[in-house]
Scaffold this motif. Structure first.
Motif, short mmCIF file in Angstrom:
data_model
loop_
_atom_site.label_atom_id
_atom_site.label_comp_id
_atom_site.label_asym_id
_atom_site.label_seq_id
_atom_site.Cartn_x
_atom_site.Cartn_y
_atom_site.Cartn_z
N UNK A 64 6.64 48.60 -14.33
CA UNK A 64 7.12 49.97 -14.10
C UNK A 64 8.65 50.06 -14.18
N UNK A 65 9.33 48.94 -13.98
CA UNK A 65 10.80 48.96 -14.00
C UNK A 65 11.35 49.22 -15.39
N UNK A 66 10.56 48.92 -16.41
CA UNK A 66 11.04 49.07 -17.77
C UNK A 66 11.99 47.96 -18.21
N UNK A 67 12.17 46.97 -17.37
CA UNK A 67 13.04 45.83 -17.66
C UNK A 67 12.19 44.73 -18.29
N UNK A 68 12.74 44.04 -19.24
CA UNK A 68 12.00 43.00 -19.95
C UNK A 68 11.94 41.68 -19.20
N UNK A 69 11.27 41.67 -18.07
CA UNK A 69 11.10 40.42 -17.32
C UNK A 69 10.19 39.48 -18.11
N UNK A 70 10.49 38.19 -18.02
CA UNK A 70 9.61 37.14 -18.53
C UNK A 70 8.96 36.54 -17.29
N UNK A 71 7.64 36.63 -17.20
CA UNK A 71 6.97 36.18 -15.99
C UNK A 71 5.93 35.12 -16.35
N UNK A 72 6.01 33.99 -15.66
CA UNK A 72 5.03 32.92 -15.81
C UNK A 72 4.28 32.81 -14.49
N UNK A 73 2.98 32.93 -14.55
CA UNK A 73 2.19 32.83 -13.32
C UNK A 73 1.46 31.49 -13.31
N UNK A 74 1.46 30.88 -12.14
CA UNK A 74 0.75 29.63 -11.93
C UNK A 74 -0.35 29.93 -10.92
N UNK A 75 -1.59 29.96 -11.38
CA UNK A 75 -2.71 30.31 -10.52
C UNK A 75 -2.92 29.23 -9.45
N UNK A 76 -3.08 29.68 -8.21
CA UNK A 76 -3.31 28.75 -7.10
C UNK A 76 -4.19 29.44 -6.07
N UNK A 77 -5.01 28.65 -5.40
CA UNK A 77 -5.73 29.18 -4.25
C UNK A 77 -4.71 29.40 -3.14
N UNK A 78 -4.69 30.58 -2.58
CA UNK A 78 -3.69 30.90 -1.57
C UNK A 78 -4.30 31.09 -0.19
N UNK A 79 -5.47 30.53 0.00
CA UNK A 79 -6.04 30.40 1.33
C UNK A 79 -7.11 29.32 1.29
N UNK A 80 -7.38 28.79 2.44
CA UNK A 80 -8.39 27.75 2.52
C UNK A 80 -7.79 26.35 2.54
N UNK A 81 -8.68 25.39 2.59
CA UNK A 81 -8.29 23.99 2.74
C UNK A 81 -7.44 23.48 1.58
N UNK A 82 -7.72 23.93 0.36
CA UNK A 82 -6.98 23.47 -0.82
C UNK A 82 -5.68 24.22 -1.05
N UNK A 83 -5.43 25.26 -0.28
CA UNK A 83 -4.24 26.09 -0.47
C UNK A 83 -2.94 25.28 -0.51
N UNK A 84 -2.64 24.49 0.51
CA UNK A 84 -1.34 23.78 0.48
C UNK A 84 -1.15 22.92 -0.78
N UNK A 85 -2.17 22.16 -1.15
CA UNK A 85 -2.05 21.30 -2.34
C UNK A 85 -1.86 22.12 -3.61
N UNK A 86 -2.56 23.23 -3.73
CA UNK A 86 -2.45 24.04 -4.94
C UNK A 86 -1.11 24.78 -5.00
N UNK A 87 -0.62 25.24 -3.87
CA UNK A 87 0.69 25.90 -3.85
C UNK A 87 1.78 24.90 -4.20
N UNK A 88 1.70 23.71 -3.64
CA UNK A 88 2.68 22.65 -3.96
C UNK A 88 2.61 22.33 -5.45
N UNK A 89 1.41 22.17 -5.99
CA UNK A 89 1.27 21.87 -7.42
C UNK A 89 1.87 22.99 -8.26
#
Length: 177
Positions: free
Chosen positions: A29-54
């Motif tokens: 919506x900003x109209x600015x040409x952001x370059x965004x890279x998303x790294x999918x991670x589980x953000x809750x549960x037992x594996x959350x810390x390891x996936x966020x760190x990765x």
């Protein structure tokens, strides 16, 4: 350090989450040409810390990003517990670039918030902050360009006045000779 114009954003989040979609909508919506890279991670549960760190480590290895954002919407204290993990805090601190943390809602606070370069109450607030940083830079550049144009116009006006005066002087001297 956060670059003056952070246009290249790495995001660690659940890539099908409302938090991610809200952030992405704000960037678009900003109209600015952001370059965004998303790294999918589980953000809750037992594996959350390891996936966020990765995710943090994966994005930090890239040389085409300005900042890293760790994002997750609100939830119960248990849902957000992964962001209190020591390994997450250590990964944030060890990153070679600024890590913004945008986890939860207004009342939520995690260990990750305390070690982040900057902490935001919501993922959308983080995206809005980045948009505002870039817009402020653009406004400064526009204002400076306008000031430069005014100075140049004044210099040209004075030059034209001086040229007209010299022309009159030369014409008067030519008639006398």
């Amino acid at each position: 350090e956060v670059p003056l114009v952070p246009l290249r954003i790495g995001v660690v989040t659940g890539n099908d989450s409302a938090a991610w979609h809200d952030m992405l909508a704000t960037f678009k919506a900003s109209g600015i040409g952001f370059h965004i890279a998303v790294c999918n991670a589980l953000v809750q549960g037992e594996r959350c810390p390891d996936e966020v760190v990765a995710g943090i480590k994966t994005l930090d290895k890239r040389d085409d990003l300005d900042v890293i954002v760790v994002a997750r919407g609100g939830g119960s204290k248990g849902d957000l517990a992964g962001f209190d993990a020591e390994i997450v805090a250590r990964a944030i601190v060890a990153a070679s670039r600024a890590v913004f943390v945008a986890v939860g809602h207004e009342v939520d606070t995690s260990v990750a918030d305390f070690v982040a370069h900057t902490s935001f109450k919501t993922p959308t607030a983080c995206a809005e902050h980045l948009v505002n940083m870039v817009k402020a830079f653009i406004d400064d550049v526009d204002e400076t360009a306008s000031e430069i144009a005014d100075v140049v116009a004044n210099i040209l006006d004075r030059g034209l006045e001086r040229l007209a005066a010299l022309s009159t002087h030369i014409r008067n001297r030519a008639v006398i000779s």
